[in-house]
Design an enzyme around this catalytic site. Sequence first.
Site, PDB file in Angstrom:
ATOM      1  N   LYS A 353       0.817  -1.246   0.133  1.00 45.39           N
ATOM      2  CA  LYS A 353       0.200   0.131  -0.003  1.00 45.39           C
ATOM      3  C   LYS A 353       1.017   1.140  -0.028  1.00 45.39           C
ATOM      4  O   LYS A 353       0.749   2.256  -0.827  1.00 45.39           O
ATOM      5  CB  LYS A 353      -0.746   0.078   1.176  1.00 45.39           C
ATOM      6  CG  LYS A 353      -2.104  -0.896   0.844  1.00 45.39           C
ATOM      7  CD  LYS A 353      -2.804  -0.781   2.442  1.00 45.39           C
ATOM      8  CE  LYS A 353      -4.173  -1.583   2.448  1.00 45.39           C
ATOM      9  NZ  LYS A 353      -5.359  -0.840   1.531  1.00 45.39           N
ATOM     10  N   ARG A 360      -7.344   6.515  -3.465  1.00 45.65           N
ATOM     11  CA  ARG A 360      -8.681   5.881  -3.560  1.00 45.65           C
ATOM     12  C   ARG A 360      -9.692   6.126  -4.560  1.00 45.65           C
ATOM     13  O   ARG A 360      -9.364   7.427  -5.241  1.00 45.65           O
ATOM     14  CB  ARG A 360      -9.410   5.925  -2.165  1.00 45.65           C
ATOM     15  CG  ARG A 360      -8.396   5.632  -0.954  1.00 45.65           C
ATOM     16  CD  ARG A 360      -8.848   3.920  -0.547  1.00 45.65           C
ATOM     17  NE  ARG A 360      -8.147   3.512   0.472  1.00 45.65           N
ATOM     18  CZ  ARG A 360      -8.501   2.334   1.025  1.00 45.65           C
ATOM     19  NH1 ARG A 360      -9.450   1.666   0.692  1.00 45.65           N
ATOM     20  NH2 ARG A 360      -7.659   2.066   2.035  1.00 45.65           N
ATOM     21  N   SER A 402      -6.138  -3.984  -1.784  1.00 48.81           N
ATOM     22  CA  SER A 402      -7.144  -4.152  -0.722  1.00 48.81           C
ATOM     23  C   SER A 402      -6.892  -4.779   0.506  1.00 48.81           C
ATOM     24  O   SER A 402      -6.500  -6.207   0.322  1.00 48.81           O
ATOM     25  CB  SER A 402      -8.449  -4.683  -1.198  1.00 48.81           C
ATOM     26  OG  SER A 402      -9.388  -5.066  -0.088  1.00 48.81           O
ATOM     27  N   GLY A 403      -6.666  -4.406   1.706  1.00 51.04           N
ATOM     28  CA  GLY A 403      -6.402  -5.040   2.870  1.00 51.04           C
ATOM     29  C   GLY A 403      -7.452  -6.110   3.162  1.00 51.04           C
ATOM     30  O   GLY A 403      -7.029  -7.218   3.580  1.00 51.04           O
ATOM     31  N   HIS A 404      -8.627  -5.850   3.053  1.00 55.88           N
ATOM     32  CA  HIS A 404      -9.769  -6.832   3.152  1.00 55.88           C
ATOM     33  C   HIS A 404      -9.451  -7.915   2.293  1.00 55.88           C
ATOM     34  O   HIS A 404      -9.534  -9.331   2.682  1.00 55.88           O
ATOM     35  CB  HIS A 404     -11.006  -6.173   2.821  1.00 55.88           C
ATOM     36  CG  HIS A 404     -12.082  -5.718   3.825  1.00 55.88           C
ATOM     37  ND1 HIS A 404     -11.750  -4.714   4.358  1.00 55.88           N
ATOM     38  CD2 HIS A 404     -13.274  -6.384   4.272  1.00 55.88           C
ATOM     39  CE1 HIS A 404     -12.730  -4.519   5.273  1.00 55.88           C
ATOM     40  NE2 HIS A 404     -13.527  -5.427   5.267  1.00 55.88           N
ATOM     41  N   ARG A 490     -15.653  -4.384  -1.158  1.00 61.62           N
ATOM     42  CA  ARG A 490     -15.094  -3.196  -0.896  1.00 61.62           C
ATOM     43  C   ARG A 490     -15.366  -2.239  -2.369  1.00 61.62           C
ATOM     44  O   ARG A 490     -15.191  -1.031  -1.999  1.00 61.62           O
ATOM     45  CB  ARG A 490     -13.530  -3.274  -0.758  1.00 61.62           C
ATOM     46  CG  ARG A 490     -13.389  -4.015   0.338  1.00 61.62           C
ATOM     47  CD  ARG A 490     -13.792  -3.817   1.897  1.00 61.62           C
ATOM     48  NE  ARG A 490     -13.268  -2.652   2.356  1.00 61.62           N
ATOM     49  CZ  ARG A 490     -13.714  -2.043   3.446  1.00 61.62           C
ATOM     50  NH1 ARG A 490     -14.796  -2.248   3.867  1.00 61.62           N
ATOM     51  NH2 ARG A 490     -13.225  -1.043   4.231  1.00 61.62           N
ATOM     52  N   HIS A 496     -12.698   1.000  -2.751  1.00 60.58           N
ATOM     53  CA  HIS A 496     -11.536   0.267  -3.698  1.00 60.58           C
ATOM     54  C   HIS A 496     -11.730   0.183  -5.181  1.00 60.58           C
ATOM     55  O   HIS A 496     -12.871   0.372  -5.526  1.00 60.58           O
ATOM     56  CB  HIS A 496     -11.253  -1.074  -3.015  1.00 60.58           C
ATOM     57  CG  HIS A 496     -10.301  -1.042  -1.812  1.00 60.58           C
ATOM     58  ND1 HIS A 496      -9.080  -0.952  -2.135  1.00 60.58           N
ATOM     59  CD2 HIS A 496     -10.596  -1.408  -0.497  1.00 60.58           C
ATOM     60  CE1 HIS A 496      -8.530  -1.102  -0.843  1.00 60.58           C
ATOM     61  NE2 HIS A 496      -9.321  -1.223  -0.023  1.00 60.58           N
TER      62      HIS A 496
END
Length: 609
Positions: A353, A360, A402-404, A490, A496
């Site tokens: 990231k 974003r 994306s962290g998710h 997301r 995202h």
Amino acid sequence: MGSVTPIPLPKIDEPEEYNTNYILFWNHVGLELNRVTHTVGGPLTGPPLSARALGMLHLAIHDAYFSICPPTDFTTFLSPDTENAAYRLPSPNGANDARQAVAGAALKMLSSLYMKPVEQPNPNPGANISDNAYAQLGLVLDRSVLEAPGGVDRESASFMFGEDVADVFFALLNDPRGASQEGYHPTPGRYKFDDEPTHPVVLIPVDPNNPNGPKMPFRQYHAPFYGKTTKRFATQSEHFLADPPGLRSNADETAEYDDAVRVAIAMGGAQALNSTKRSPWQTAQGLYWAYDGSNLIGTPPRFYNQIVRRIAVTYKKEEDLANSEVNNADFARLFALVDVACTDAGIFSWKEKWEFEFWRPLSGVRDDGRPDHGDPFWLTLGAPATNTNDIPFKPPFPAYPSGHATFGGAVFQMVRRYYNGRVGTWKDDEPDNIAIDMMISEELNGVNRDLRQPYDPTAPIEDQPGIVRTRIVRHFDSAWELMFENAISRIFLGVHWRFDAAAARDILIPTTTKDVYAVDNNGATVFQNVEDIRYTTRGTREDPEGLFPIGGVPLGIEIADEIFNNGLKPTPPEIQPMPQETPVQKPVGQQPVKGMWEEEQAPVVKEAP
């Protein structure tokens, strides 16, 4: 401070029998601390640090348990015979009760993580965390001692052995490097992450013990140096992603980026906009997976653990949940694998990231500058500020990956590897049949809500006026489906881009035009059927050169596979990041508002990966 009244926590929607199992009970305590610390502004907030806390908890539980109940097909994470004292498993010294050893390991680890340190090198310890926050977290731990199945015997050799195990893990893995944002300033330019236009600053108390006193502005940049500086847990190599479209080796991928802008506007916009084509069910999917650091809810690693709890009980080896050592061993191994993979996923996703600093959609669409592509007034559905009266927000860290998607890729791939051959048989890159029923998200449980007034921590959320989120009960056919929906959720919130999750050609329907993907008659993006999806596409990268995964899902899968294939072994010391001073960037343009603390904790803010 005087006596403290516990924050009323809404009941969790799972069978009460789960916590009759002591492995699941201590997991539950870790998850309770997650939601409480995000409610009171305590330590270890935000996705990567909250994942790390659970990883440390379950490694301590794992080695305490398996030191007393030795497995035949794997070893403990620490070793009793190693010459490196930092990785040496303590001597049991007569410990023979796994239940008490696990209790000692869990309580000592959670106390070390969440209680105010007695000694701290920082000249202003705890400056960003109120006394009330520590008191509320202490109440959770005190209650756990009273509620632990089988009780807690602090004087037993087994309990003290568990404490010793936790001490070794805490010394080894409590690595706060990079958690502070001090010294970071956004890099200007097209495609670059910047302050959120709908929440450019937050106002925080000058004195955390006087929340109604003077406030100061604070710009949020969550853990910009964490991924490059902190210790990894169990990965055995470096992990990289391909460059995103528009940057470096992919600077000429304008068609891919432009189509991603179209998807962001159509699928992630605010509900009231005519340009938004997302269905009501897709809106529900976006909210279902959110867990964006909100009051009483916490972060995504908490939700993933809640799902794994249901999977673990659904597919337990023996019927006796409370007393079966077979089940205890099963759960101790499963949660260590899952939460270590989740921790390393957080480290590598944060490394990438902040390597790319990719903006974003809210910034990208508003600042596009091309009349036929962007919209300077566009708004997203946004990450929900659940149980507050605030508006939705854009997470205070870059988009790609994306962290998710990375967390979910790692967690659900680890689940798939663990149960492969037991629930069924499947290839590592194809759908499984790990189905679960009655899975309820606390974002959509018929209790939590969007408030009409500020949150009152002294009153049950059920007694606070607001719009209650509909209770939605879900069934999933596979962990492959869980992984996919978690990632694309997301996109539906507008936080995202599609490539933050995975390569477009891996999840969308191609058209005859290169890098342009199919839509339905309403203009909404059409996704592939989940059973047909394979995460195989690779892309180029400038440094290092080569072909690498695109997006968080394949990155998470890659991390989980490596950890599982190597049997949950520590990351070799020689490939850990070298100790270094936190980088300091010179500001460009306007001087940012100074960070509110210079401490070994990430900012205590509401956040989403």
